[in-house]
Scaffold this active site. Structure first.
Site: not given
Length: 559
Positions: A192, A379
């Site tokens: 994260e 991502d």
């Protein structure tokens, strides 16, 4: 006459999903894995092999988490992915003969048949060559990409309260990476993009003392002063990590702002321009590189980006059973049943337009900064899955940049080696989540998850103390605790992405752990029960460091 140093683009892709093997099929469990693997990881890898064949080098920095590596190496899952891709081919045939949709929707069946039969053939070829891990390692050896690693199960490190468990997650994750990649990674995508400096840890199990307008909690601090995360990274040989832009901008004295809105490119010499090179964290030798939101948000942001173009396929306009998504975005205000039919040729043409547009954006940012850097991080699942045309766009961008004499692509490791950073900054606690703090992982709804994690840590230490319990049960306790710590579970609750599934996974891993701990404490371990649990939850494969952290005075465990 000397040439200006080209501006450098570091494309960084984060390949991660939580452990999904044997934990549900549809819509969240293995279906999620197959969607990401079949429509993102495979086509992105095929693109990288095509670019390698064209002589392209230093194309991307590819993060592969240990949970992804474990699952793509699983033969049963690889076989089932082939079946899944075959099912997508069959769905194309269903669409061909569907009698309740317009002719132009039925006509897309040939397009989908070619696409998925090609992916199936490529998947089978990759498996013959040893699987995705072998191909990724070969691409790294050829200089096409840099591989990033990460902690074993992707825990949210800023809120971890035990330094020994942080080190163990890193040690077991990096060792796993080294086994398939041929060596330990030099860099990681911290889960994260979370960072915490030296100090006491925010207590995610306690009620927030305040919550700001963005939902960011102010949490009481707990325990002793702990090392900053960079100290852990340095101890494990990590030389560079990824953070988000606000982390460096705020460290350089930049102002707070609405980070959901794409900022203008930073003027040279301003605090915002700190993102255009690496920064040494504190007094360590660990370098932080931050994504440039003024560039990255053109592709994907909380509010906009290329995938919302009217010509691109709308993932959510499915049309019902027996059909592939066959409608385009059209107008984002329209309901799915009023969207226009998807036109692959128009969408393909738009990818070239958007790739050229981002090349222009890069010139706007880097032309006044010869030799400086833009990090664009996403991502991997964005390309091909969430954004159907994303892989084609990615290929067009890489080729356009590589063929531009004033721009070049680079890996993060290459950049650091060629241009070692000299600037040092003390970084603030931060993440790439909403409002760049803990808001995406800590709410009233997720507090019970953090409380359960702390209870499970305490139970594991008690049960395993002094080397108690047979090796298999000890290993499985460590596995269940590691899986329980995944950052995905609170994120899925907070962001509304299958919160029920996330809650079930936390409850399941906690239940398994406590059952095993009680059995160890009573000296009543059932080997058959342990084997059944291990057959379902077999990751991380090696928990040697995790066991040593939980029972430092014990016997440890073999793999």
């Amino acid at each position: 006459m000397s040439r200006r140093a080209p501006g450098e683009l570091a494309l960084v892709l984060h390949t991660h999903l939580p452990y999904l093997r044997h934990h549900g099929v549809w819509p969240v469990g293995e279906e999620w894995l197959f969607q990401a693997w079949g429509t993102s990881w495979l086509p992105v890898t095929r693109l990288l092999e095509e670019l390698a064949g064209e002589g392209r080098r230093e194309v991307v920095t590819l993060g592969v988490t240990p949970m992804v590596a474990h699952q793509v190496a699983d033969q049963r899952l690889a076989d089932d992915l082939g079946t899944w891709l075959g099912g997508q081919v069959w769905r194309s045939e269903e669409q061909r003969w569907h009698d309740r949709v317009p002719d132009d929707v039925r006509a897309l069946s040939s397009f989908y048949w070619r696409r998925f039969s090609g992916l199936l053939a490529y998947h089978e070829d990759v498996q013959r060559r040893g699987g995705l891990l072998a191909v990724w390692a070969q691409l790294q050896d050829a200089g096409v990409l840099e591989l990033l690693g990460g902690p074993a199960t992707h825990p949210y490190l800023p809120l971890q309260t035990d330094p020994a468990l942080i080190d163990a997650q890193l040690a077991d994750g990096l060792a796993s990476h080294a086994r398939w990649a041929g060596g330990s990674p030099r860099g990681i995508w911290a889960p994260e993009m979370g960072y915490r400096p030296r100090g006491r840890v925010a207590d995610a199990t306690a009620a927030a003392t305040a919550v700001d307008a963005h939902g960011t909690p102010t949490l009481p601090r707990t325990g002793p002063e702990l090392p900053g995360l960079e100290e852990h990274y340095a101890a494990h040989g990590i030389s560079h990590v990824l953070v988000d832009a606000p982390t460096l901008i705020q460290a350089a004295g930049g102002r707070e702002r609405d980070w959901t809105v794409r900022p203008d490119p930073a003027a040279p010499g301003t605090p915002e321009s700190v993102v255009h090179d690496g920064v040494l964290i504190g007094d360590s030798d660990v370098t932080a590189y931050a994504r440039d939101l003024s560039v990255a948000y053109h592709v994907w942001s909380p509010t906009a980006g290329y995938p919302g173009n009217v010509w691109y396929r709308d993932l959510y306009a499915t049309g019902g059973y027996g059909l592939h998504p066959s409608w385009r975005v059209t107008d984002r205000s329209l309901p799915p049943d009023r969207k226009a039919t998807y036109e692959p040729d128009r969408a393909a043409a738009q990818t070239l337009i958007d790739a050229e547009h981002l090349r222009g954006v890069l010139h706007g940012v880097l032309d006044d900064r010869p030799g400086e850097l833009v990090v664009a991080a996403y991502d991997t699942e964005l390309f091909g899955h969430w954004w159907f045309e994303g892989v084609e766009w990615l290929g067009a961008l890489v080729r356009a940049v590589a063929d531009d004499p004033t721009l070049t692509t680079t890996t993060v490791a290459s950049r650091r080696e060629r241009r070692p950073p000299t600037r040092r900054l003390e970084l603030p606690e931060s993440s790439w989540g909403f409002a760049k703090g803990h808001a995406s992982w800590v709410t009233d709804q997720t507090r019970p998850m953090w409380q359960e994690l702390r209870r499970a840590e305490a139970a594991a230490r008690r049960a395993l103390a002094g080397g108690r319990g047979p090796s298999g049960a000890r290993v499985q306790v460590a596995r269940e605790l590691a899986l329980l710590a995944s950052s995905d579970w609170p994120f899925m609750v907070t962001r509304g992405n299958s919160p029920g599934y996330a809650a079930e996974r936390v409850a399941d891993h906690a239940d398994q752990l406590h059952r095993l701990c009680h059995a160890i404490e009573r000296d009543a371990v059932d080997d058959a029960e342990v084997a059944a649990i291990a057959a379902r939850d077999d990751a991380p494969a090696d928990v040697t460091a995790l066991l040593a952290a939980l029972d430092p005075a014990g016997t440890g465990a073999a793999r």
